[in-house]
Design a protein around this motif. Structure first.
Motif, PDB file in Angstrom:
ATOM      1  N   ALA A 123       5.178   8.684  -2.192  1.00 41.53           N
ATOM      2  CA  ALA A 123       4.479   8.190  -1.043  1.00 41.53           C
ATOM      3  C   ALA A 123       5.350   7.425  -0.020  1.00 41.53           C
ATOM      4  O   ALA A 123       6.474   7.107  -0.479  1.00 41.53           O
ATOM      5  CB  ALA A 123       3.523   7.376  -1.549  1.00 41.53           C
ATOM      6  N   TYR A 125       5.325   3.937   1.496  1.00 43.74           N
ATOM      7  CA  TYR A 125       5.011   2.525   0.958  1.00 43.74           C
ATOM      8  C   TYR A 125       5.245   1.560   2.174  1.00 43.74           C
ATOM      9  O   TYR A 125       6.195   1.782   2.956  1.00 43.74           O
ATOM     10  CB  TYR A 125       5.941   2.098  -0.140  1.00 43.74           C
ATOM     11  CG  TYR A 125       5.724   2.673  -1.503  1.00 43.74           C
ATOM     12  CD1 TYR A 125       5.795   3.997  -1.956  1.00 43.74           C
ATOM     13  CD2 TYR A 125       4.924   1.916  -2.540  1.00 43.74           C
ATOM     14  CE1 TYR A 125       5.589   4.505  -3.078  1.00 43.74           C
ATOM     15  CE2 TYR A 125       4.602   2.571  -3.741  1.00 43.74           C
ATOM     16  CZ  TYR A 125       4.965   3.924  -4.108  1.00 43.74           C
ATOM     17  OH  TYR A 125       4.726   4.340  -5.104  1.00 43.74           O
ATOM     18  N   TYR A 126       3.903   0.969   2.341  1.00 44.03           N
ATOM     19  CA  TYR A 126       3.652   0.026   3.255  1.00 44.03           C
ATOM     20  C   TYR A 126       3.702  -1.326   2.993  1.00 44.03           C
ATOM     21  O   TYR A 126       2.904  -1.695   1.844  1.00 44.03           O
ATOM     22  CB  TYR A 126       2.671   0.312   4.274  1.00 44.03           C
ATOM     23  CG  TYR A 126       2.761   1.782   4.988  1.00 44.03           C
ATOM     24  CD1 TYR A 126       2.046   2.778   4.413  1.00 44.03           C
ATOM     25  CD2 TYR A 126       3.230   1.770   6.208  1.00 44.03           C
ATOM     26  CE1 TYR A 126       2.143   3.982   4.943  1.00 44.03           C
ATOM     27  CE2 TYR A 126       3.417   2.997   6.886  1.00 44.03           C
ATOM     28  CZ  TYR A 126       2.826   4.210   6.070  1.00 44.03           C
ATOM     29  OH  TYR A 126       2.953   5.360   6.602  1.00 44.03           O
ATOM     30  N   TYR A 156       0.830  -1.137  -0.026  1.00 42.97           N
ATOM     31  CA  TYR A 156       0.021   0.022  -0.050  1.00 42.97           C
ATOM     32  C   TYR A 156       0.988   1.312  -0.061  1.00 42.97           C
ATOM     33  O   TYR A 156       2.193   0.995   0.237  1.00 42.97           O
ATOM     34  CB  TYR A 156      -0.910  -0.013   1.338  1.00 42.97           C
ATOM     35  CG  TYR A 156      -1.875  -0.936   1.181  1.00 42.97           C
ATOM     36  CD1 TYR A 156      -1.743  -2.411   1.444  1.00 42.97           C
ATOM     37  CD2 TYR A 156      -3.350  -0.538   1.029  1.00 42.97           C
ATOM     38  CE1 TYR A 156      -2.941  -3.016   1.272  1.00 42.97           C
ATOM     39  CE2 TYR A 156      -4.385  -1.284   1.086  1.00 42.97           C
ATOM     40  CZ  TYR A 156      -4.315  -2.853   1.226  1.00 42.97           C
ATOM     41  OH  TYR A 156      -5.204  -3.592   1.194  1.00 42.97           O
ATOM     42  N   ARG A 157       0.366   2.408  -0.067  1.00 39.55           N
ATOM     43  CA  ARG A 157       0.953   3.471  -0.425  1.00 39.55           C
ATOM     44  C   ARG A 157       0.346   4.829   0.079  1.00 39.55           C
ATOM     45  O   ARG A 157      -0.790   4.863   0.152  1.00 39.55           O
ATOM     46  CB  ARG A 157       1.785   3.882  -1.596  1.00 39.55           C
ATOM     47  CG  ARG A 157       0.619   4.128  -2.877  1.00 39.55           C
ATOM     48  CD  ARG A 157       1.322   4.479  -3.942  1.00 39.55           C
ATOM     49  NE  ARG A 157       0.461   4.727  -4.953  1.00 39.55           N
ATOM     50  CZ  ARG A 157       0.988   5.008  -6.301  1.00 39.55           C
ATOM     51  NH1 ARG A 157       2.076   4.812  -6.793  1.00 39.55           N
ATOM     52  NH2 ARG A 157       0.214   5.237  -7.400  1.00 39.55           N
ATOM     53  N   GLN A 158       0.827   5.497   0.818  1.00 38.66           N
ATOM     54  CA  GLN A 158       0.141   7.012   1.357  1.00 38.66           C
ATOM     55  C   GLN A 158       0.909   8.282   1.059  1.00 38.66           C
ATOM     56  O   GLN A 158       2.113   8.118   1.473  1.00 38.66           O
ATOM     57  CB  GLN A 158      -0.123   6.913   2.722  1.00 38.66           C
ATOM     58  CG  GLN A 158      -1.305   7.831   3.270  1.00 38.66           C
ATOM     59  CD  GLN A 158      -1.692   7.454   4.755  1.00 38.66           C
ATOM     60  OE1 GLN A 158      -0.964   6.902   5.444  1.00 38.66           O
ATOM     61  NE2 GLN A 158      -2.743   8.321   4.934  1.00 38.66           N
ATOM     62  N   LYS A 172      -3.316  12.316   1.689  1.00 39.64           N
ATOM     63  CA  LYS A 172      -3.976  11.354   0.829  1.00 39.64           C
ATOM     64  C   LYS A 172      -4.246  10.265   1.696  1.00 39.64           C
ATOM     65  O   LYS A 172      -3.627   9.940   2.654  1.00 39.64           O
ATOM     66  CB  LYS A 172      -3.581  10.959  -0.364  1.00 39.64           C
ATOM     67  CG  LYS A 172      -3.679  12.288  -1.549  1.00 39.64           C
ATOM     68  CD  LYS A 172      -3.144  11.928  -2.746  1.00 39.64           C
ATOM     69  CE  LYS A 172      -3.123  12.686  -3.609  1.00 39.64           C
ATOM     70  NZ  LYS A 172      -2.724  12.252  -5.152  1.00 39.64           N
ATOM     71  N   GLN A 173      -5.454   9.406   1.410  1.00 38.34           N
ATOM     72  CA  GLN A 173      -5.505   8.090   2.007  1.00 38.34           C
ATOM     73  C   GLN A 173      -4.996   7.074   1.607  1.00 38.34           C
ATOM     74  O   GLN A 173      -4.217   7.383   0.676  1.00 38.34           O
ATOM     75  CB  GLN A 173      -7.018   7.549   1.959  1.00 38.34           C
ATOM     76  CG  GLN A 173      -8.146   8.657   2.662  1.00 38.34           C
ATOM     77  CD  GLN A 173      -9.584   7.942   2.388  1.00 38.34           C
ATOM     78  OE1 GLN A 173      -9.722   7.193   1.464  1.00 38.34           O
ATOM     79  NE2 GLN A 173     -10.413   8.195   3.454  1.00 38.34           N
ATOM     80  N   ARG A 174      -4.537   6.062   2.496  1.00 42.26           N
ATOM     81  CA  ARG A 174      -3.596   4.877   2.166  1.00 42.26           C
ATOM     82  C   ARG A 174      -4.486   4.206   1.152  1.00 42.26           C
ATOM     83  O   ARG A 174      -5.547   3.879   1.118  1.00 42.26           O
ATOM     84  CB  ARG A 174      -3.225   4.046   3.191  1.00 42.26           C
ATOM     85  CG  ARG A 174      -2.358   3.169   3.086  1.00 42.26           C
ATOM     86  CD  ARG A 174      -1.928   2.292   4.329  1.00 42.26           C
ATOM     87  NE  ARG A 174      -1.294   3.312   5.260  1.00 42.26           N
ATOM     88  CZ  ARG A 174      -0.867   2.692   6.472  1.00 42.26           C
ATOM     89  NH1 ARG A 174      -0.750   1.439   6.766  1.00 42.26           N
ATOM     90  NH2 ARG A 174      -0.351   3.530   7.279  1.00 42.26           N
ATOM     91  N   GLU A 175      -3.656   3.757  -0.082  1.00 41.28           N
ATOM     92  CA  GLU A 175      -4.352   3.228  -1.309  1.00 41.28           C
ATOM     93  C   GLU A 175      -3.418   1.879  -1.548  1.00 41.28           C
ATOM     94  O   GLU A 175      -2.217   1.753  -1.394  1.00 41.28           O
ATOM     95  CB  GLU A 175      -4.204   3.925  -2.590  1.00 41.28           C
ATOM     96  CG  GLU A 175      -3.010   4.434  -2.992  1.00 41.28           C
ATOM     97  CD  GLU A 175      -2.977   5.058  -4.342  1.00 41.28           C
ATOM     98  OE1 GLU A 175      -4.042   5.473  -4.844  1.00 41.28           O
ATOM     99  OE2 GLU A 175      -1.751   5.507  -4.959  1.00 41.28           O
TER     100      GLU A 175
END
Length: 116
Positions: free
Chosen positions: A90, A92-93, A36-38, A42-45
């Motif tokens: 972003a 990144y997770y 995911y990235r944020q 912005k919201q995490r996507e």
């Protein structure tokens, strides 16, 4: 399950970067692992994921540019990012979901900065 992401940094637009996520603990329980990235404000996507069976899926925004993979042992997941755009910048997770107990795990994020 513990997740450790690495590989972020600064890259020019159009360049490439690879992220890694090392999983430890009860990795046999992982049914899917992904990124995911944020971005700021912005919201995490969701970006991409790979299932236990090896099937992959991608967000439309990265399809054709990013490739998710994992090593044979399933311990490490990779995200190869090509043709990077400023909008890819972003934190990144890495994320893992387990089965049958539906638990979600997150690693600490790694910053990706894309200069235009």
């Amino acid at each position: 399950v513990q997740l450790q992401a690495s590989g972020g940094g600064l890259v020019q637009a159009g360049g490439s970067m690879s992220l890694s996520c090392a999983a430890s603990g009860n990795i046999l329980s992982i049914s899917a692992i992904g990124w995911y990235r944020q971005a700021p404000g912005k919201q995490r996507e969701w970006v991409a994921s790979i299932a236990r069976g090896g099937s992959t899926s991608y967000a439309d925004s990265v399809k054709g540019r990013f490739t998710i993979s994992r090593d044979n042992a399933g311990n490490t997941m990779y995200l190869q990012m090509n043709s990077l755009k400023p909008e890819d910048a972003a934190v990144y997770y890495c994320n893992a979901r387990t089965y049958p107990s539906p638990v979600e795990y997150w690693g600490k994020g790694t910053q990706v900065t894309v200069s235009s």
